[in-house]
Design a protein around this motif. Sequence first.
Motif, PDB file in Angstrom:
ATOM      1  N   VAL A 178     -60.994  66.535   2.595  1.00 34.43           N
ATOM      2  CA  VAL A 178     -61.645  65.542   1.738  1.00 34.43           C
ATOM      3  C   VAL A 178     -60.646  65.003   0.719  1.00 34.43           C
ATOM      4  CG1 VAL A 178     -63.352  65.242  -0.102  1.00 34.43           C
ATOM      5  CG2 VAL A 178     -63.995  66.380   2.010  1.00 34.43           C
ATOM      6  N   GLY A 179     -60.682  63.675   0.536  1.00 35.88           N
ATOM      7  CA  GLY A 179     -59.768  63.044  -0.399  1.00 35.88           C
ATOM      8  C   GLY A 179     -60.315  62.988  -1.815  1.00 35.88           C
TER       9      GLY A 179
ATOM     10  N   PHE B 161     -69.927  60.621   6.410  1.00 35.69           N
ATOM     11  CA  PHE B 161     -69.218  61.773   6.955  1.00 35.69           C
ATOM     12  C   PHE B 161     -68.459  62.481   5.838  1.00 35.69           C
ATOM     13  CE2 PHE B 161     -70.294  60.473  11.088  1.00 35.69           C
ATOM     14  CZ  PHE B 161     -69.925  61.472  11.993  1.00 35.69           C
ATOM     15  N   GLY B 162     -68.456  63.805   5.916  1.00 36.14           N
ATOM     16  CA  GLY B 162     -67.708  64.620   4.978  1.00 36.14           C
ATOM     17  C   GLY B 162     -66.998  65.736   5.710  1.00 36.14           C
ATOM     18  N   VAL B 163     -66.380  66.605   4.933  1.00 38.78           N
ATOM     19  CA  VAL B 163     -65.659  67.745   5.486  1.00 38.78           C
ATOM     20  C   VAL B 163     -65.969  68.972   4.632  1.00 38.78           C
ATOM     21  CG1 VAL B 163     -63.386  68.710   6.030  1.00 38.78           C
ATOM     22  CG2 VAL B 163     -63.800  66.270   6.380  1.00 38.78           C
TER      23      VAL B 163
ATOM     24  N   GLU C 237     -68.386  68.523   1.594  1.00 31.89           N
ATOM     25  CA  GLU C 237     -68.100  67.531   0.565  1.00 31.89           C
ATOM     26  C   GLU C 237     -67.841  66.175   1.205  1.00 31.89           C
ATOM     27  OE1 GLU C 237     -65.991  70.067  -3.043  1.00 31.89           O
ATOM     28  OE2 GLU C 237     -64.713  69.042  -1.584  1.00 31.89           O
ATOM     29  N   ILE C 238     -68.220  65.120   0.489  1.00 33.06           N
ATOM     30  CA  ILE C 238     -67.865  63.768   0.880  1.00 33.06           C
ATOM     31  C   ILE C 238     -66.704  63.292   0.009  1.00 33.06           C
ATOM     32  CG2 ILE C 238     -70.153  63.211   1.792  1.00 33.06           C
ATOM     33  CD1 ILE C 238     -70.713  61.723  -0.855  1.00 33.06           C
TER      34      ILE C 238
ATOM     35  N   CYS D 196     -64.057  60.917   9.783  1.00 34.46           N
ATOM     36  CA  CYS D 196     -63.717  61.828   8.690  1.00 34.46           C
ATOM     37  C   CYS D 196     -62.487  61.344   7.926  1.00 34.46           C
ATOM     38  CB  CYS D 196     -63.497  63.237   9.237  1.00 34.46           C
ATOM     39  SG  CYS D 196     -65.010  64.032   9.830  1.00 34.46           S
ATOM     40  N   HIS D 197     -61.507  60.783   8.652  1.00 36.56           N
ATOM     41  CA  HIS D 197     -60.324  60.275   7.966  1.00 36.56           C
ATOM     42  C   HIS D 197     -60.655  59.059   7.110  1.00 36.56           C
ATOM     43  CE1 HIS D 197     -56.336  58.943   7.000  1.00 36.56           C
ATOM     44  NE2 HIS D 197     -56.573  57.781   7.571  1.00 36.56           N
TER      45      HIS D 197
END
Length: 316
Positions: A17-18, A123-125, A128-129, A263-264
């Motif tokens: 997550v960024g 979409f998150g990872v 977390e989004i 996701c990216h």
Amino acid sequence: MSQDIDTKPSTRAGITVGTSPWGPDDQLGALNYLKEDVRVDMLARADASTLYDLSVDYFVGMPSFQGAGDPGYQIFLSHTPQGTLVDNLNGAGDAVNRHVCYSGDVVFMYTHTGTHIDALNHFGVDGEIYNNFGVEENLGSRSWTKGGAEQIPPIITRGVLIDVAKLHGVECLPDSYPITVDDLQGALGAAGLQLNEGDVPFVRTGRMRYWPDGAKTLGNPPGLSLDAARWLTDQKIAAVGSDQECVEVGPSEHEDNWLPGHCHFLAETGVPMIELLNLEELSADGVDEFCLMAAPIRLRGASGAPMRPIAMALRD
């Protein structure tokens, strides 16, 4: 065009997550790259004599993603002229209802149907989004409280058609063709263009030429490889779009992620995705650079929303 394609998963995507460089409260992500001076320039140079509507009609039986059990598009009349006369639900009475023909309807659909934009909460990872908004604090009973479709502003900026199908001289790329960085750079070079900060690139595979034949427009799509997606976000684009259902190639080439491109773009870099664009007229007319005007319905908390993008060619 011919190319042997190995669709077996071979590598791990390694996506995280960024964190937004625009601060802990940011919900715009890459849409922060949209600039007023670019908007003013695009509107000043836009040739309004020809409009390109890049959206599709919504109708019962239209192709839609139902692979995860989501419903297809439905529309029902909730009021008809004769029904209103009989049941008088509006309370206007027989004489008025015979004179005034009243109709109304209800629409029921998955928000990722037809031409639409994916919001950052789609979409998150790892729970977390984008920008580290977690499920514990930000996911309510009905929707996310962060990253919803209502956060997406009207998008008026430079649009760029990356016509990969035309680059390869085909009507449509083969099923599951992974678009490479070389493909993107080759198509841009053929058009004599490069991407600028805040642009919105639209990647053409040719799939929409078959619309509304769902058997040909949906499933095993040609689309962006993860390397190509990462190259695009390195150009500081504001959003990305394509003429198929998920922008990225399917099925996934990565064993740890079934939609690594989503996701990216959404979770890692905060780039909204526009799907099922009709790019055929732009391609046929050779319009590779254009003024883009697009805005979604402001569905609060929704993970996506219908969108009607409009393109206008640019005057020299």
